[in-house]
Scaffold this active site. Structure first.
Site, short mmCIF file in Angstrom:
data_model
loop_
_atom_site.label_atom_id
_atom_site.label_comp_id
_atom_site.label_asym_id
_atom_site.label_seq_id
_atom_site.Cartn_x
_atom_site.Cartn_y
_atom_site.Cartn_z
N GLN A 71 45.59 8.94 40.02
CA GLN A 71 46.82 8.58 40.71
C GLN A 71 46.84 7.11 41.12
O GLN A 71 45.81 6.43 41.13
CB GLN A 71 47.01 9.46 41.95
CG GLN A 71 47.31 10.91 41.59
CD GLN A 71 47.77 11.71 42.80
OE1 GLN A 71 47.00 12.43 43.41
NE2 GLN A 71 49.04 11.58 43.13
N HIS A 72 48.04 6.65 41.45
CA HIS A 72 48.30 5.37 42.12
C HIS A 72 48.21 4.14 41.23
O HIS A 72 48.75 3.10 41.60
CB HIS A 72 47.35 5.14 43.31
CG HIS A 72 47.18 6.29 44.23
ND1 HIS A 72 48.25 6.97 44.78
CD2 HIS A 72 46.07 6.90 44.70
CE1 HIS A 72 47.80 7.94 45.56
NE2 HIS A 72 46.48 7.92 45.52
N ASP A 228 45.90 13.87 39.22
CA ASP A 228 44.65 14.59 38.97
C ASP A 228 44.40 15.71 39.97
O ASP A 228 43.98 16.82 39.58
CB ASP A 228 43.47 13.62 38.91
CG ASP A 228 43.41 12.64 40.07
OD1 ASP A 228 44.21 12.75 41.01
OD2 ASP A 228 42.55 11.74 40.02
#
Length: 468
Positions: A71-72, A228
């Site tokens: 992520q991110h 995830d």
């Protein structure tokens, strides 16, 4: 037999699993490494995906595929779809000051009410603010912003034009400019980060088709994908009251909830899950690498580290490790460092150091569970997953330190498995999720001894590492 594929494009590698869509039976797998570092050109992820597909024997017989991803990560694209600069990964902490600046402009609770989270260095909005301030020319060139799994899905569909740039609610909820409460983007917050508006991926429903592959690598149906942690929760078929304690590069404590959270303290990030529910979680930057450090220091492998740790007494005779080697996210101390406290000649043996490392790892994760409870999230039992979850010492000490029933699912690639389960859901065309779970029947760990004193001494020492 219809086959589905799930991809896990993680920090360290790309994994792919191919399963029977009806039964969930594993058919074959593949993997390829990712480069090290906290900034990576997305092309390296595409190359790794191609290698993992080759390693798995190709996708010629696969009907549907979904991508789970770290992520991110900030992927800035120009107006022609080209990558503006290397992607900043979730664990790149250069955006720590940017997060502090964003909080100063709106306030912690206002951010939490808006997006379910308070900005930290990991969130995409913080990285965009860093880009605005540190690389204004690149910020000005940024026409669209994507996340790792968005970009890979887009590439699988051909990577032409932005109409096919899509994401899902779980990954969107980790950007810092999408609201789990309203289920929509906050373009005002995007602009606050980047300095101007930009095109964002269309957010798909939990089992909505994301299109079809271009045929270059894959020609079947594409699922919306997932972050995830949401993909892992889908693989485990978690429900309300269940908490996944994942010990990988990062440590993640995530729970399934029926309502969104808005924790103004910033300890709990109020994400969405991959099914329509919510996924409040607490994340640490230091997890399996704590054990890597201890093993390297002591000159043993991980099995030897576990054997050493189990030779020392509970609490390591007062030796306490605060494991903030790479700064920390929970609590939010990006500039902190690790420290060993309470050292004496008698308690600095290899066994004591090994024990202190395992206890520190588990205490850090237990702090995350406490944060979930404080945010009103029900916590009844924990599922221990991730590479370091297979450590005999971690498994033996976890129930006593976490103070919960702890279950260990069958080892597997949970993120890729969750993505495969989502692909089967998309392929079925039904509202109900597939009945199979990739994790099998979990094993319940016995509680050998409740050890609240370990957490008490850790809590006393933890505050000594506060940033100066």
């Amino acid at each position: 037999m219809s086959l589905v594929a799930g991809v896990d494009s993680s920090t360290q590698s790309c994994k792919i699993v191919i399963r029977d869509a009806d039964s969930g039976e594993l058919v074959r797998t593949g993997r390829a490494p990712h480069p090290n570092g906290t900034e990576v050109h997305p092309d390296r992820w595409w190359e790794a995906l191609r290698k993992a597909v080759d390693d798995a024997g190709g996708l010629h017989d696969v009907a549907a595929l979904s991508v789970g991803g770290q992520q991110h990560g900030m992927i800035a694209l120009d107006a022609s779809g080209e990558v503006v600069r290397e992607a900043l990964l979730w664990n790149d902490t250069r955006s720590a000051q940017a997060a502090t600046d964003l909080i100063g402009e709106l306030g912690e609770q206002e951010w939490a009410d808006a997006i379910g989270s308070v900005p930290v260095a990991s969130l995409t909005v913080s990285k965009l603010r860093w880009l605005r301030d540190a690389e204004p020319e690149n910020a000005a060139r940024t026409h669209a912003v994507a996340l790792p799994h968005d970009w890979l899905t887009w590439k699988l569909a051909g990577g032409k034009g932005f109409d096919g740039l899509v994401t899902d609610r779980s990954d969107a909820s980790g950007t810092g400019y999408w609201s789990p409460a309203s289920e929509g983007y906050r373009h005002d917050l995007l602009e606050r980060g980047l300095g101007h508006s930009a095109l964002l991926p269309r957010v798909l429903g939990a089992h909505e088709q994301a299109g079809t592959g271009s045929g270059e690598l894959f020609g079947g149906l594409l699922g919306p994908g997932a972050g995830d942690n949401a993909a892992a929760a889908l693989a485990l078929a978690l429900g309300p009251g269940d908490v996944a304690v994942s010990i990988g590069t990062s440590g993640v404590v995530s729970a399934i909830a029926d309502a969104p959270t808005a924790d103004g303290s910033g300890l709990v990030t109020g994400f969405a899950d991959a099914t329509g529910r919510y996924l409040p979680l607490a994340c640490t930057l230091n997890a399996a690498r704590v054990l890597d450090w201890a093993a390297q220091l002591l000159g043993v492998d991980h099995r030897g580290l576990a054997e050493l740790a189990l030779q020392a007494p509970s609490g390591a005779d007062g030796l306490v490790l605060v494991p903030y080697f790479e700064g920390e996210r929970t609590p939010n101390r990006p500039r902190s460092t690790a420290a060993l406290h309470g050292m004496r000649l008698s308690n600095t043996t290899p066994a004591h150091i090994a024990r202190a490392a395992v206890e520190a790892l588990l205490c850090s994760l237990a702090d995350g569970i406490d944060a979930l409870r404080a945010a009103g999230v029900p916590v009844q039992r924990a599922f221990l997953i991730g590479g370091a979850a297979q450590s005999a010492a971690v498994q033996q000490l976890a129930p006593g330190i976490l103070g919960l029933d702890v279950l260990v699912p069958t080892p597997g690639e949970y993120v890729a498995d969750g993505a495969a389960r989502q692909a089967a859901w998309v392929l079925s065309g039904r509202d109900a999720q597939p009945e199979w779970s990739a994790s099998g029947e979990p094993r319940v760990l016995p509680v050998r001894e409740l050890t609240p004193q370990v957490r008490e001494q850790y809590a006393q020492v933890r505050e000594l590492t506060a940033e100066r």
